[in-house]
Design a protein around this motif. Structure first.
Motif, PDB file in Angstrom:
ATOM      1  N   LEU A 151       0.869  -1.171   0.000  1.00  0.00           N
ATOM      2  CA  LEU A 151       0.000   0.000   0.000  1.00  0.00           C
ATOM      3  C   LEU A 151       0.906   1.221   0.000  1.00  0.00           C
ATOM      4  CD1 LEU A 151      -2.636  -1.099   2.678  1.00  0.00           C
ATOM      5  CD2 LEU A 151      -2.750  -1.374   0.183  1.00  0.00           C
ATOM      6  N   ILE A 152       0.748   2.090  -1.000  1.00  0.00           N
ATOM      7  CA  ILE A 152       1.661   3.232  -1.064  1.00  0.00           C
ATOM      8  C   ILE A 152       1.454   4.187   0.109  1.00  0.00           C
ATOM      9  CG2 ILE A 152       2.023   3.039  -3.547  1.00  0.00           C
ATOM     10  CD1 ILE A 152       0.148   5.456  -3.918  1.00  0.00           C
ATOM     11  N   THR A 153       0.251   4.205   0.682  1.00  0.00           N
ATOM     12  CA  THR A 153       0.020   5.065   1.844  1.00  0.00           C
ATOM     13  C   THR A 153       0.810   4.578   3.070  1.00  0.00           C
ATOM     14  OG1 THR A 153      -2.009   3.833   2.341  1.00  0.00           O
ATOM     15  CG2 THR A 153      -2.247   5.882   1.075  1.00  0.00           C
ATOM     16  N   ASP A 154       1.210   3.302   3.088  1.00  0.00           N
ATOM     17  CA  ASP A 154       2.081   2.808   4.170  1.00  0.00           C
ATOM     18  C   ASP A 154       3.452   3.472   4.128  1.00  0.00           C
ATOM     19  OD1 ASP A 154       0.152   1.116   5.177  1.00  0.00           O
ATOM     20  OD2 ASP A 154       1.021  -0.711   4.299  1.00  0.00           O
ATOM     21  N   GLU A 158       1.000  10.013  -1.054  1.00  0.00           N
ATOM     22  CA  GLU A 158      -0.372  10.347  -1.413  1.00  0.00           C
ATOM     23  C   GLU A 158      -0.725   9.621  -2.712  1.00  0.00           C
ATOM     24  OE1 GLU A 158      -2.738  14.285  -2.901  1.00  0.00           O
ATOM     25  OE2 GLU A 158      -1.248  14.521  -1.305  1.00  0.00           O
ATOM     26  N   ARG A 159      -1.917   9.107  -2.773  1.00  0.00           N
ATOM     27  CA  ARG A 159      -2.366   8.418  -3.987  1.00  0.00           C
ATOM     28  C   ARG A 159      -2.510   9.426  -5.121  1.00  0.00           C
ATOM     29  NH1 ARG A 159      -7.642   5.858  -1.994  1.00  0.00           N
ATOM     30  NH2 ARG A 159      -7.934   5.547  -4.208  1.00  0.00           N
ATOM     31  N   SER A 161      -3.743  11.131  -8.653  1.00  0.00           N
ATOM     32  CA  SER A 161      -5.073  11.117  -9.262  1.00  0.00           C
ATOM     33  C   SER A 161      -5.016  11.732 -10.654  1.00  0.00           C
ATOM     34  CB  SER A 161      -6.072  11.879  -8.397  1.00  0.00           C
ATOM     35  OG  SER A 161      -5.689  13.224  -8.265  1.00  0.00           O
ATOM     36  N   LYS A 166      -8.644   8.643  -8.264  1.00  0.00           N
ATOM     37  CA  LYS A 166      -7.361   8.311  -7.632  1.00  0.00           C
ATOM     38  C   LYS A 166      -6.881   6.924  -8.015  1.00  0.00           C
ATOM     39  CE  LYS A 166      -7.466  11.184  -3.542  1.00  0.00           C
ATOM     40  NZ  LYS A 166      -6.202  11.577  -2.999  1.00  0.00           N
ATOM     41  N   ASN A 168      -5.405   3.366  -7.192  1.00  0.00           N
ATOM     42  CA  ASN A 168      -5.594   2.477  -6.038  1.00  0.00           C
ATOM     43  C   ASN A 168      -4.378   2.531  -5.116  1.00  0.00           C
ATOM     44  OD1 ASN A 168      -7.964   1.733  -7.279  1.00  0.00           O
ATOM     45  ND2 ASN A 168      -7.294  -0.341  -7.783  1.00  0.00           N
ATOM     46  N   ASP A 169      -4.640   2.363  -3.849  1.00  0.00           N
ATOM     47  CA  ASP A 169      -3.577   2.355  -2.849  1.00  0.00           C
ATOM     48  C   ASP A 169      -2.639   1.152  -3.052  1.00  0.00           C
ATOM     49  OD1 ASP A 169      -2.109   3.069  -0.604  1.00  0.00           O
ATOM     50  OD2 ASP A 169      -3.624   2.391   0.829  1.00  0.00           O
ATOM     51  N   LYS A 170      -3.215   0.026  -3.401  1.00  0.00           N
ATOM     52  CA  LYS A 170      -2.437  -1.204  -3.562  1.00  0.00           C
ATOM     53  C   LYS A 170      -1.705  -1.203  -4.902  1.00  0.00           C
ATOM     54  CE  LYS A 170      -3.033  -6.162  -4.084  1.00  0.00           C
ATOM     55  NZ  LYS A 170      -4.018  -7.226  -4.223  1.00  0.00           N
ATOM     56  N   HIS A 171      -0.402  -1.447  -4.845  1.00  0.00           N
ATOM     57  CA  HIS A 171       0.433  -1.591  -6.041  1.00  0.00           C
ATOM     58  C   HIS A 171       1.061  -2.980  -6.004  1.00  0.00           C
ATOM     59  CE1 HIS A 171      -0.150   2.657  -6.438  1.00  0.00           C
ATOM     60  NE2 HIS A 171       0.785   2.819  -7.355  1.00  0.00           N
TER      61      HIS A 171
END
Length: 182
Positions: A151-154, A158-159, A161, A166, A168-171
């Protein structure tokens, strides 16, 4: 005399196996990539500049990719990505870890070993576990494949857009490499 010869042969047999395990392998060629998804679209970033090494004696492995070597086939998106991950100040994505399992040099089939270590992206480090597939192609060459998600937010990112949509958080990330004995 016969017993001493047998002991000597046993010692040589085991020491030759240890010397094989004690080898260091470095990346000869490799790629690292990620896949980002958003509604109705996705894109891939890829680098052919994977660097790294495995030390089978102590079970350690290190891989890195220069951020600016990652390309998505869209220069504007690449520029935004470099800004997002602070490429000027944090120029590399790095994994430093240790295998949780032993690699069997006698096995001809692909082996999956888990590696636990520190993954650093944009200056933020998190401990992760990655399943890594290794195959002994020859005595001097190993093929490596690894895939995992994050998860890039980890990583305090910032995601991105596009307009109001936006990413997705998961890459999904992957690494493919050929390593040769050092």
């Amino acid at each position: 005399m016969g017993k001493n010869l047998i002991y000597l042969l046993i010692i040589l047999l085991f020491s030759s196996n240890v010397s094989i395990k004690a080898q260091n392998y470095i990346v000869k060629e490799g790629t690292a990539s990620f896949k980002a998804k958003m509604p109705l679209n996705s894109y891939i970033g890829k680098s052919d500049d994977l660097q790294g090494a495995i030390d089978f004696k102590d079970g350690t492995l290190t891989f890195s990719v220069p951020v600016k070597s990652i390309k998505t086939d869209n220069e504007k998106r690449d520029g935004h990505m470099y800004d997002l991950v602070k490429a000027e100040k944090k120029p590399n994505v790095v994994f430093e870890g240790k295998f949780m399992d032993d690699f069997n040099f006698e096995e001809k089939a692909t082996q999956t070993l888990n590696a636990k270590g520190d993954f650093t992206l944009a200056g933020v480090t998190r401990e992760i576990t990655i399943p890594i597939e290794l195959k002994l192609v020859s005595e001097d060459t190993i093929q490596l494949t690894a895939s995992w998600s994050l998860l890039i937010t980890d990583y305090n990112l910032e995601r991105p857009s596009l307009v109001f949509i936006k990413v997705n958080d998961k890459h999904d990330l992957s690494v493919d490499a050929i390593l040769t004995k050092k």
